[in-house]
Write a protein that holds these residues in place. Structure first.
Motif, PDB file in Angstrom:
ATOM      1  N   SER A 337     -26.652   9.456 -39.465  1.00 21.81           N
ATOM      2  CA  SER A 337     -27.396  10.519 -38.782  1.00 21.81           C
ATOM      3  C   SER A 337     -26.640  11.094 -37.583  1.00 21.81           C
ATOM      4  CB  SER A 337     -28.761   9.993 -38.328  1.00 21.81           C
ATOM      5  OG  SER A 337     -29.670   9.912 -39.391  1.00 21.81           O
ATOM      6  N   GLY A 338     -26.063  10.238 -36.764  1.00 19.99           N
ATOM      7  CA  GLY A 338     -25.367  10.722 -35.566  1.00 19.99           C
ATOM      8  C   GLY A 338     -24.211  11.651 -35.890  1.00 19.99           C
ATOM      9  N   PRO A 339     -23.263  11.242 -36.757  1.00 23.27           N
ATOM     10  CA  PRO A 339     -22.172  12.148 -37.116  1.00 23.27           C
ATOM     11  C   PRO A 339     -22.650  13.434 -37.787  1.00 23.27           C
ATOM     12  CG  PRO A 339     -21.572   9.906 -37.637  1.00 23.27           C
ATOM     13  CD  PRO A 339     -23.031   9.880 -37.243  1.00 23.27           C
ATOM     14  N   LEU A 340     -23.724  13.344 -38.597  1.00 27.39           N
ATOM     15  CA  LEU A 340     -24.251  14.568 -39.196  1.00 27.39           C
ATOM     16  C   LEU A 340     -24.779  15.498 -38.109  1.00 27.39           C
ATOM     17  CD1 LEU A 340     -24.902  16.201 -41.733  1.00 27.39           C
ATOM     18  CD2 LEU A 340     -27.109  15.033 -41.827  1.00 27.39           C
ATOM     19  N   ASP A 341     -25.431  14.945 -37.086  1.00 28.09           N
ATOM     20  CA  ASP A 341     -25.889  15.778 -35.978  1.00 28.09           C
ATOM     21  C   ASP A 341     -24.717  16.383 -35.211  1.00 28.09           C
ATOM     22  OD1 ASP A 341     -28.616  15.638 -36.385  1.00 28.09           O
ATOM     23  OD2 ASP A 341     -28.962  14.030 -34.941  1.00 28.09           O
ATOM     24  N   VAL A 342     -23.619  15.647 -35.073  1.00 30.27           N
ATOM     25  CA  VAL A 342     -22.436  16.216 -34.420  1.00 30.27           C
ATOM     26  C   VAL A 342     -21.906  17.384 -35.241  1.00 30.27           C
ATOM     27  CG1 VAL A 342     -20.030  15.778 -33.774  1.00 30.27           C
ATOM     28  CG2 VAL A 342     -21.802  14.105 -33.197  1.00 30.27           C
ATOM     29  N   ALA A 343     -21.797  17.206 -36.557  1.00 33.47           N
ATOM     30  CA  ALA A 343     -21.357  18.306 -37.412  1.00 33.47           C
ATOM     31  C   ALA A 343     -22.316  19.493 -37.299  1.00 33.47           C
ATOM     32  CB  ALA A 343     -21.260  17.832 -38.867  1.00 33.47           C
ATOM     33  N   THR A 344     -23.617  19.202 -37.231  1.00 36.41           N
ATOM     34  CA  THR A 344     -24.606  20.270 -37.102  1.00 36.41           C
ATOM     35  C   THR A 344     -24.439  21.005 -35.781  1.00 36.41           C
ATOM     36  OG1 THR A 344     -26.120  18.898 -38.404  1.00 36.41           O
ATOM     37  CG2 THR A 344     -27.063  20.796 -37.275  1.00 36.41           C
ATOM     38  N   ALA A 345     -24.133  20.271 -34.728  1.00 33.03           N
ATOM     39  CA  ALA A 345     -23.884  20.918 -33.431  1.00 33.03           C
ATOM     40  C   ALA A 345     -22.687  21.861 -33.520  1.00 33.03           C
ATOM     41  CB  ALA A 345     -23.651  19.858 -32.353  1.00 33.03           C
ATOM     42  N   LEU A 346     -21.626  21.452 -34.207  1.00 31.61           N
ATOM     43  CA  LEU A 346     -20.458  22.312 -34.355  1.00 31.61           C
ATOM     44  C   LEU A 346     -20.797  23.579 -35.144  1.00 31.61           C
ATOM     45  CD1 LEU A 346     -17.727  19.626 -35.189  1.00 31.61           C
ATOM     46  CD2 LEU A 346     -18.385  20.523 -32.943  1.00 31.61           C
ATOM     47  N   LEU A 347     -21.616  23.437 -36.171  1.00 34.70           N
ATOM     48  CA  LEU A 347     -22.058  24.602 -36.930  1.00 34.70           C
ATOM     49  C   LEU A 347     -22.957  25.490 -36.085  1.00 34.70           C
ATOM     50  CD1 LEU A 347     -22.781  22.682 -40.243  1.00 34.70           C
ATOM     51  CD2 LEU A 347     -20.938  24.321 -39.896  1.00 34.70           C
ATOM     52  N   SER A 348     -23.755  24.874 -35.216  1.00 39.86           N
ATOM     53  CA  SER A 348     -24.598  25.641 -34.302  1.00 39.86           C
ATOM     54  C   SER A 348     -23.756  26.477 -33.351  1.00 39.86           C
ATOM     55  CB  SER A 348     -25.501  24.697 -33.501  1.00 39.86           C
ATOM     56  OG  SER A 348     -26.385  23.987 -34.328  1.00 39.86           O
ATOM     57  N   PHE A 349     -22.663  25.906 -32.858  1.00 39.80           N
ATOM     58  CA  PHE A 349     -21.766  26.663 -31.986  1.00 39.80           C
ATOM     59  C   PHE A 349     -21.224  27.894 -32.710  1.00 39.80           C
ATOM     60  CE2 PHE A 349     -20.453  22.382 -29.915  1.00 39.80           C
ATOM     61  CZ  PHE A 349     -21.547  22.428 -29.066  1.00 39.80           C
ATOM     62  N   ALA A 350     -20.830  27.708 -33.951  1.00 41.09           N
ATOM     63  CA  ALA A 350     -20.206  28.795 -34.689  1.00 41.09           C
ATOM     64  C   ALA A 350     -21.162  29.963 -34.903  1.00 41.09           C
ATOM     65  CB  ALA A 350     -19.699  28.285 -36.043  1.00 41.09           C
ATOM     66  N   ASP A 351     -22.434  29.665 -35.173  1.00 39.35           N
ATOM     67  CA  ASP A 351     -23.410  30.721 -35.452  1.00 39.35           C
ATOM     68  C   ASP A 351     -24.327  31.018 -34.283  1.00 39.35           C
ATOM     69  OD1 ASP A 351     -22.385  31.052 -37.940  1.00 39.35           O
ATOM     70  OD2 ASP A 351     -24.050  30.137 -39.037  1.00 39.35           O
TER      71      ASP A 351
END
Length: 423
Positions: A337-351
């Motif tokens: 869950s934690g790494p997936l949330d980190v990846a999600t944060a990076l995608l959030s930055f992009a969009d």
């Protein structure tokens, strides 16, 4: 020292296999939770899980690996291949010890182990696979990924229940600062088999509701436990000089990390989550006002939810920072869950959009949270990701967008799959 760069990600989640599919489903609020199909759950009180449906990891891997590996190891191998492809890395072209691997795991190859135990008791010891000697082991994902891609740098595994995935990224950052230019870090986790299910039920933390829309409701007055899932993310963590030298695209920076333990029950001392938050901010040299969004641990039970909400109110002030829990669409993926949330944060930055916490309709006012329940478009530069593990583990990671970051192009998952099969 400068923050290491995050230059590649491989994402597998119950609502989307691959970064692009996952992110599109997340922004739609698409739920990946449903009735367990991996086994018949009718005789168990909890019957829902976040399963990665419609995706066959074995189709992405050589046939020789299939009898050696548990399903979670196969998923880890696929995510590793996607992360390397996303980072435009050819491990064979790297210096021999240039890249390491660190993963987190909560149960090892539990499903593989259950099958071999069944063989032992029903057929005899001659029917137990020789691969059982390592396929069950906590470190097997690190080992198999290292072997598959020839990554001969430092290798390790972290076991800290749900907090382990963030701890793996923290360990990757330590490896970078110790001189290893590239590390593949994170976790793809989950164990959806009767043996593991029975063990999880003993903790009394699983939701027993039948409706996927009402089963996992963190920070809601109807909260009744959480739903288990499988998946997570592996990320390429890279020294900034290395990334610059090869012209790598940078998704974000890993600025701060911290881990704490809760005190023993009955001591009257406060939980350790607030300390983890403050230490991660201090490590990143951020003030609380610098944080644009918090990705919550979101336990889904009133006691832990209240502890997390109190920690956030203490650091950021009541309603002081947007808080989201997109894992309401996937279930809690153990260390993944934690790494997936980190990846999600990076995608959030992009969009420049905060993804939603779905299904929560009766927020508890006393929690004093600014909970994001629909996609919210706001300027995003810095995110804090939180994870907690059963037994008192608390971890926090601070990530930021790279300077001048633009939209992230579509991922090369298909290309990664072809490369993996041909290797």
């Amino acid at each position: 020292m400068r923050s290491p760069a995050l230059t590649g990600m491989g994402v597998l989640a119950p609502n989307g296999a691959g970064r692009q599919a996952y992110w599109a489903a997340t922004l739609r609020g698409e739920n990946g939770i449903g009735r367990v199909t991996r086994f018949d759950p009718a005789s168990y009180p909890a019957r829902l899980a976040g399963q990665i449906g419609g995706f066959d990891a074995s189709a992405e891997l050589p046939n020789r690996l299939i009898p050696q590996t548990d399903e979670v190891t196969r998923l880890s191998l696929v995510a590793a291949g996607w992360a390397l492809a996303d980072a435009a890395l050819d491990p064979a072209a790297l210096p021999e010890y240039a890249m390491g691997v660190v993963t987190a795991n909560t149960a090892g190859g539990f499903e593989f182990g259950q099958r071999e135990l069944e063989n032992l008791w029903s057929k005899g010891s001659g029917h137990v696979s020789a691969y059982q000697s390592f396929a069950w082991f906590y470190a097997v994902n690190t080992g198999q990924v290292s072997i598959r891609h020839g990554l001969r740098g430092p290798g390790s595994v972290v076991v800290a229940d749900g907090a382990g995935g963030l701890d793996a990224l923290a360990q990757a950052r330590r490896m970078i600062r110790g001189g290893t230019p590239l590390v593949l870090g994170g976790a793809v986790d989950g164990s959806l088999c009767p043996w593991s299910w029975t063990a999880q039920l003993t903790g009394g933390r699983l939701s027993t509701r039948e409706d996927p829309a009402d089963a996992y409701l963190p920070f809601d007055a109807r909260a009744c436990g959480h739903v288990l899932g499988e998946g997570g993310a592996l990320l390429v963590v890279e020294d900034q000089d290395s990334a610059r030298a090869r012209g790598a695209r940078v998704h974000g920076l890993l600025d701060g990390c911290a881990s704490t333990f809760d005190p023993p029950p009955g001591t009257g001392r406060p939980p350790g989550l607030e300390r983890a938050v403050r230490r991660a901010l201090e490590d990143a040299a951020w003030d609380p006002a610098d944080v644009d969004v918090v990705f919550a641990d979101a336990a889904g039970s009133p006691g832990p939810d209240r502890e997390e909400a109190d920690a956030l109110a203490a650091v950021f002030g009541p309603h002081g920072v947007p808080v989201t829990a997109p894992k309401t669409m996937t279930g809690r993926l153990a260390a993944g869950s934690g790494p997936l949330d980190v990846a999600t944060a990076l995608l959030s930055f992009a969009d420049q959009v905060i993804p939603p916490t779905v299904h929560v309709r009766e927020q508890v006012d006393a929690y004093r949270l600014d909970l994001v329940t629909a996609p919210r478009r706001v300027p995003l530069r810095r995110a804090l990701v939180l994870s907690r593990g059963h037994g008192g583990f608390n971890s926090a990671v601070a990530v930021s967008a790279p300077p001048g970051a633009g939209p992230v192009p579509s991922p090369p998952e298909t290309r990664a799959g072809r490369t993996t099969r041909a290797a």
